[in-house]
Design a protein around this motif. Structure first.
Motif, PDB file in Angstrom:
ATOM      1  N   LEU A  90       0.723  -1.144   0.033  1.00 18.06           N
ATOM      2  CA  LEU A  90       0.077   0.143   0.041  1.00 18.06           C
ATOM      3  C   LEU A  90       0.743   1.200  -0.019  1.00 18.06           C
ATOM      4  O   LEU A  90       0.565   1.980  -0.662  1.00 18.06           O
ATOM      5  N   ILE A  91       1.816   1.087   0.800  1.00 15.66           N
ATOM      6  CA  ILE A  91       2.827   2.402   0.822  1.00 15.66           C
ATOM      7  C   ILE A  91       3.504   2.616  -0.449  1.00 15.66           C
ATOM      8  O   ILE A  91       3.324   3.756  -1.093  1.00 15.66           O
ATOM      9  N   ASP A  92       3.929   1.607  -1.121  1.00 12.02           N
ATOM     10  CA  ASP A  92       4.375   1.834  -2.696  1.00 12.02           C
ATOM     11  C   ASP A  92       3.492   2.329  -3.568  1.00 12.02           C
ATOM     12  O   ASP A  92       3.885   2.814  -4.379  1.00 12.02           O
ATOM     13  N   PHE A  93       2.291   1.812  -3.373  1.00  9.03           N
ATOM     14  CA  PHE A  93       1.230   2.366  -4.221  1.00  9.03           C
ATOM     15  C   PHE A  93       0.849   4.097  -4.100  1.00  9.03           C
ATOM     16  O   PHE A  93       1.033   4.719  -4.972  1.00  9.03           O
ATOM     17  N   TRP A  94       0.695   4.082  -2.855  1.00  4.81           N
ATOM     18  CA  TRP A  94       0.573   5.724  -2.524  1.00  4.81           C
ATOM     19  C   TRP A  94       1.553   6.718  -2.924  1.00  4.81           C
ATOM     20  O   TRP A  94       1.598   7.793  -3.009  1.00  4.81           O
ATOM     21  N   ALA A 128      -4.078   9.062  -3.534  1.00  2.80           N
ATOM     22  CA  ALA A 128      -4.614   7.934  -2.990  1.00  2.80           C
ATOM     23  C   ALA A 128      -4.337   7.800  -1.322  1.00  2.80           C
ATOM     24  O   ALA A 128      -4.839   6.841  -0.654  1.00  2.80           O
ATOM     25  N   GLU A 129      -3.082   8.537  -1.128  1.00  2.33           N
ATOM     26  CA  GLU A 129      -2.691   8.224   0.174  1.00  2.33           C
ATOM     27  C   GLU A 129      -3.326   8.453   1.381  1.00  2.33           C
ATOM     28  O   GLU A 129      -3.627   7.523   2.424  1.00  2.33           O
ATOM     29  N   ALA A 131      -6.798   8.329   1.478  1.00  2.00           N
ATOM     30  CA  ALA A 131      -7.672   7.123   1.495  1.00  2.00           C
ATOM     31  C   ALA A 131      -7.539   5.930   2.131  1.00  2.00           C
ATOM     32  O   ALA A 131      -7.802   5.168   2.726  1.00  2.00           O
ATOM     33  N   ILE A 132      -6.215   5.674   1.602  1.00  4.16           N
ATOM     34  CA  ILE A 132      -5.684   4.186   2.044  1.00  4.16           C
ATOM     35  C   ILE A 132      -5.178   4.195   3.270  1.00  4.16           C
ATOM     36  O   ILE A 132      -5.427   3.182   4.245  1.00  4.16           O
ATOM     37  N   LYS A 133      -4.673   5.320   4.016  1.00  2.00           N
ATOM     38  CA  LYS A 133      -4.404   5.400   5.222  1.00  2.00           C
ATOM     39  C   LYS A 133      -5.484   5.506   6.245  1.00  2.00           C
ATOM     40  O   LYS A 133      -5.507   4.737   7.338  1.00  2.00           O
ATOM     41  N   ALA A 134      -6.585   5.933   5.714  1.00  2.00           N
ATOM     42  CA  ALA A 134      -7.731   5.965   6.482  1.00  2.00           C
ATOM     43  C   ALA A 134      -8.341   4.230   6.511  1.00  2.00           C
ATOM     44  O   ALA A 134      -8.692   3.794   7.806  1.00  2.00           O
ATOM     45  N   TRP A 135      -8.220   3.612   5.360  1.00  2.00           N
ATOM     46  CA  TRP A 135      -8.875   2.272   5.403  1.00  2.00           C
ATOM     47  C   TRP A 135      -7.877   1.608   6.415  1.00  2.00           C
ATOM     48  O   TRP A 135      -8.376   0.508   6.994  1.00  2.00           O
ATOM     49  N   VAL A 136      -6.545   1.626   6.048  1.00  2.00           N
ATOM     50  CA  VAL A 136      -5.665   0.740   7.116  1.00  2.00           C
ATOM     51  C   VAL A 136      -5.857   1.051   8.607  1.00  2.00           C
ATOM     52  O   VAL A 136      -6.106  -0.132   9.262  1.00  2.00           O
ATOM     53  N   ILE A 151     -11.577   2.374  -3.451  1.00  2.00           N
ATOM     54  CA  ILE A 151     -10.855   3.489  -2.562  1.00  2.00           C
ATOM     55  C   ILE A 151     -10.831   4.850  -3.474  1.00  2.00           C
ATOM     56  O   ILE A 151     -10.685   4.861  -4.626  1.00  2.00           O
ATOM     57  N   LYS A 152     -11.077   5.998  -2.701  1.00  2.00           N
ATOM     58  CA  LYS A 152     -11.083   7.210  -3.204  1.00  2.00           C
ATOM     59  C   LYS A 152     -12.233   7.182  -4.414  1.00  2.00           C
ATOM     60  O   LYS A 152     -12.083   7.756  -5.348  1.00  2.00           O
TER      61      LYS A 152
END
Length: 97
Positions: free
Chosen positions: A9-13, A19-20, A22-27, A60-61
């Motif tokens: 996920l980190i590599d993706f954002w 997307a950072e 939104a992904i952090k919120a999901w995590v 996501i997002k």
């Protein structure tokens, strides 16, 4: 829940900075969750889709990106199987990744 592997996920954002957040919120939510069934996920994430093999697809997002995970409810582990743009998701078989 324990998430394997947040590095994906980190590599993706890093590549998709929009997307950072939104992904952090999901995590954060997933790490504090104790999901026992798909129904518990659906109660929180109405747009989540469920696939065979305990796979779940999260939007996501605003559905710009898709996150596919495999959940082991008994061990409380979430495996990241795919994260990508909606068009990239259309090119994979989410039931087999």
């Amino acid at each position: 829940m324990r998430i394997i592997s947040t590095r994906t996920l980190i590599d993706f954002w890093i590549k998709h900075s929009d997307a950072e957040d939104a992904i952090k919120a999901w995590v954060k939510e997933a790490e504090h969750a104790h999901w026992q069934s798909p129904a518990e996920i659906k109660a929180r994430y109405h747009s989540a889709d469920f696939l065979p093999g305990n796979r779940v697809v999260f939007n996501i997002k605003g559905n710009k990106y898709r996150l596919v995970v495999k959940i082991h409810y008994n061990t409380q582990i979430v495996y990241i199987r795919f994260v990508g743009a909606h068009a990239e998701y259309d090119q994979i078989d989410a039931e087999k990744i």
